[in-house]
Write an enzyme that holds these catalytic residues in place. Structure first.
Site, PDB file in Angstrom:
ATOM      1  N   SER A 321       0.813  -1.203   0.000  1.00 35.85           N
ATOM      2  CA  SER A 321       0.000   0.000   0.000  1.00 35.85           C
ATOM      3  C   SER A 321       0.856   1.266   0.000  1.00 35.85           C
ATOM      4  O   SER A 321       1.523   1.562  -0.974  1.00 35.85           O
ATOM      5  CB  SER A 321      -0.962  -0.056   1.186  1.00 35.85           C
ATOM      6  OG  SER A 321      -1.992   0.878   1.065  1.00 35.85           O
ATOM      7  N   ASP A 332      10.547   4.868  -9.882  1.00 38.41           N
ATOM      8  CA  ASP A 332      10.201   5.432 -11.183  1.00 38.41           C
ATOM      9  C   ASP A 332      10.903   6.763 -11.442  1.00 38.41           C
ATOM     10  O   ASP A 332      11.204   7.104 -12.598  1.00 38.41           O
ATOM     11  CB  ASP A 332       8.689   5.632 -11.283  1.00 38.41           C
ATOM     12  CG  ASP A 332       7.940   4.320 -11.510  1.00 38.41           C
ATOM     13  OD1 ASP A 332       8.598   3.261 -11.514  1.00 38.41           O
ATOM     14  OD2 ASP A 332       6.701   4.361 -11.671  1.00 38.41           O
ATOM     15  N   LYS A 346      -0.681  -4.177  -3.587  1.00 33.93           N
ATOM     16  CA  LYS A 346      -1.969  -3.623  -3.131  1.00 33.93           C
ATOM     17  C   LYS A 346      -2.087  -2.213  -3.696  1.00 33.93           C
ATOM     18  O   LYS A 346      -1.456  -1.291  -3.206  1.00 33.93           O
ATOM     19  CB  LYS A 346      -2.007  -3.610  -1.607  1.00 33.93           C
ATOM     20  CG  LYS A 346      -3.179  -2.845  -1.019  1.00 33.93           C
ATOM     21  CD  LYS A 346      -4.502  -3.520  -1.296  1.00 33.93           C
ATOM     22  CE  LYS A 346      -5.629  -2.904  -0.507  1.00 33.93           C
ATOM     23  NZ  LYS A 346      -5.802  -1.470  -0.708  1.00 33.93           N
TER      24      LYS A 346
END
Length: 439
Positions: A321, A332, A346
């Protein structure tokens, strides 16, 4: 028809006791009902059933409701008579089961109160962390939390907990002991402790509201490299302020690089994950959420990073999460190296609502994506450097938590190797010596 409460954003963590455990989730919390509404409706089980149906009807991420006729579900729910709250609660859970969504769930008042306590990062108690000896089953104190009633009363690590308010801890679980110690702030509790050299003695303590430590940090001297090691256990409401303090303190101690340990961290408040992301990143997207109407909301860094030093983020299969939001953003944006095992996977956001009788409802309302648009649901974040622990290594770390963040911790050891190969992690030149900078 009563209007459901409005929502505000956050992601879940679960506090169970003075020993802490967590559940995985992503949440949006709604404000509590006003006293007058609560008083008028608390004795009407059918009203709570209708409130729960309305929340799902208005917010559930899948507009087809898993291909169920949700209006027909309401008619079925309201056609029944409920003589007890438990009957109403059972009906709500059965209706939610039609959605086939493990994260959309009903909580009775006790469960809902536990969740709200969890996300607050606070606990009403005396401020001790407990552990149980696997062989003897004896319960002892790991540590008293700083400035807590236990700390001020002189409780020490290693003290054995013999009894609580006269009730022997023999045969008790950690959760049972913690439940007896917790209680309303201002109320007293008597602990019977045993300490080598002092024997058995009683301490009468007054419970208080205690802020729990979500962040633990230290300086690790690894050869000529000074590493700021930060372990984040949960994204609670106090996590961002604690993270900010930790980064600033480690900067003052002239570290050359950071290791951010998110292993075992199951999530927390959405705004906390975004705020913490902004402490590590000056620019770039952090996360994008999409609701059932297809509306996008993107959260970005805002040039408020507290450090630009080299960073390795440790993750494992229990990093979920909010942990995946943070590690995905760092990966990224190439802000650091993500190292460890594939994360939990999740990528769903829930809205948590309080209902009129004190119960609560968590409903999936959105899907989130990493900055590169990656959908990690059921997949997880793939580390830049994948390093899985063997079963023996995992058991060793679980049994000896003090090994975490040491060279006996294989993933941490690999993180140090990565940092040592980074030319930007070189020790500072012409600065105060490490020994002199410690304080």
């Amino acid at each position: 028809m009563n209007q459901p409460p409005k929502k505000f954003p956050l992601l879940q963590t679960a506090l169970v006791s003075s020993a802490i455990a967590f559940t995985t989730g992503s949440y949006l919390f709604a404000p509590t009902w006003c006293r007058s509404v609560h008083a008028a409706l608390q004795d009407s089980p059918k009203t709570v059933v209708d409130e729960a149906w309305q929340v799902v009807n208005n917010e559930y991420v899948d507009g087809t409701f898993n291909k169920n006729d949700w209006q027909a579900v309401r008619q079925q729910l309201l056609s029944k008579n409920y003589t007890t709250k438990e009957q109403a609660y059972t009906a709500i859970r059965e209706a939610l089961g039609k959605l086939d969504d493990a994260y959309t769930r009903f909580m009775d008042p006790k469960q809902f109160q536990s969740l709200t306590n969890q996300t607050s990062g606070e606990l009403s108690g005396v401020g001790i962390r407990l552990e149980m000896n696997e062989k003897t089953k004896a319960i002892s104190i790991v540590e008293p939390l700083e400035d807590s009633p236990a700390f001020k009363a002189g409780v020490k690590p290693g003290d054995q907990l013999v009894a609580i308010d006269g009730k022997s801890t023999k045969g008790m679980s950690l959760d049972q002991a913690s439940g007896l110690i917790r209680g309303e702030a201002g109320k007293k509790v008597t602990l019977k402790l045993s300490r080598p050299g002092k024997g058995i003695f009683d301490l009468r303590l007054t419970r208080a509201q205690i802020q729990l430590a979500a962040v633990r940090s230290s300086v690790k001297q690894e050869g000529n490299l000074r590493v700021g090691y930060i372990r984040l256990n949960e994204f609670s409401s106090h996590a961002s302020e604690q993270m900010s303090k930790a980064i600033k303190t480690l900067n003052d101690k002239q570290v050359n690089a950071f290791v951010l340990d998110l292993r075992g961290n199951p999530g927390g408040l959405l705004h906390s994950s975004i705020e913490i992301g902004r402490m590590w990143m000056d620019k770039g997207a952090i996360v994008r959420t999409v609701d059932r109407r297809g509306d996008n909301e993107e959260f970005k860094a805002n040039n408020t990073a507290l450090t630009k030093l080299p960073l390795v983020v440790l993750v494992d299969g229990n990093s979920a999460s909010a942990s995946e939001i943070l590690s995905g953003a760092i990966k990224d944006n190439r802000r650091g190296t993500v190292l460890g095992s594939q994360t939990f996977g999740k990528a769903l956001v829930q809205s948590v609502h309080s209902l009129s009788d004190g119960s609560g409802l968590a409903v999936t309302v959105a899907h989130y994506y990493t900055p590169n648009g990656t959908d990690i649901n059921h997949k997880g974040v793939t580390p830049d450097i994948k390093l899985d622990l063997s079963e023996d290594q995992r058991k060793q770390l679980v049994g000896n938590p003090s090994m975490l963040g040491t060279t006996n911790d294989p993933q941490y050891a690999q993180a140090i190797a990565v940092l040592k190969s980074n030319p930007l992690a070189k020790p500072p030149v012409n600065k105060t010596s490490p020994s002199a900078s410690l304080r």
